[in-house]
Design a protein around this motif. Sequence first.
Motif: not given
Length: 106
Positions: A4-7, A67-73, A85-91
Amino acid sequence: MSQPISVDVPHNLGAAEARRRIQANLHKLEGKLPAGATVTPAWEGERLRLDVAMLGQQVQANLEVFDTRVTITVLLPPALAFFGEAIRAGLRQSGAALLEDRTRTD
């Protein structure tokens, strides 16, 4: 599935306002994806599940609103892992755009 990619997308909005903004901006997602892509959203409490069909592949994404972040996985199928990596940057970019408030005119 590949790894998974997580941001994390930080914010200072509080969970309720972040959720409201994400909901208001969901329609923008399909415009950021390749032509013909479809996005099916489903809220489960403070978690938004997105099922994305693009380039003949199925991609699952989850947005957890805090409350202070949104985690996208995002769980990429092996055929799309090369673009990780391109998807991570886009996220990072798209995640911030989902939190914008376009309802204010000041």
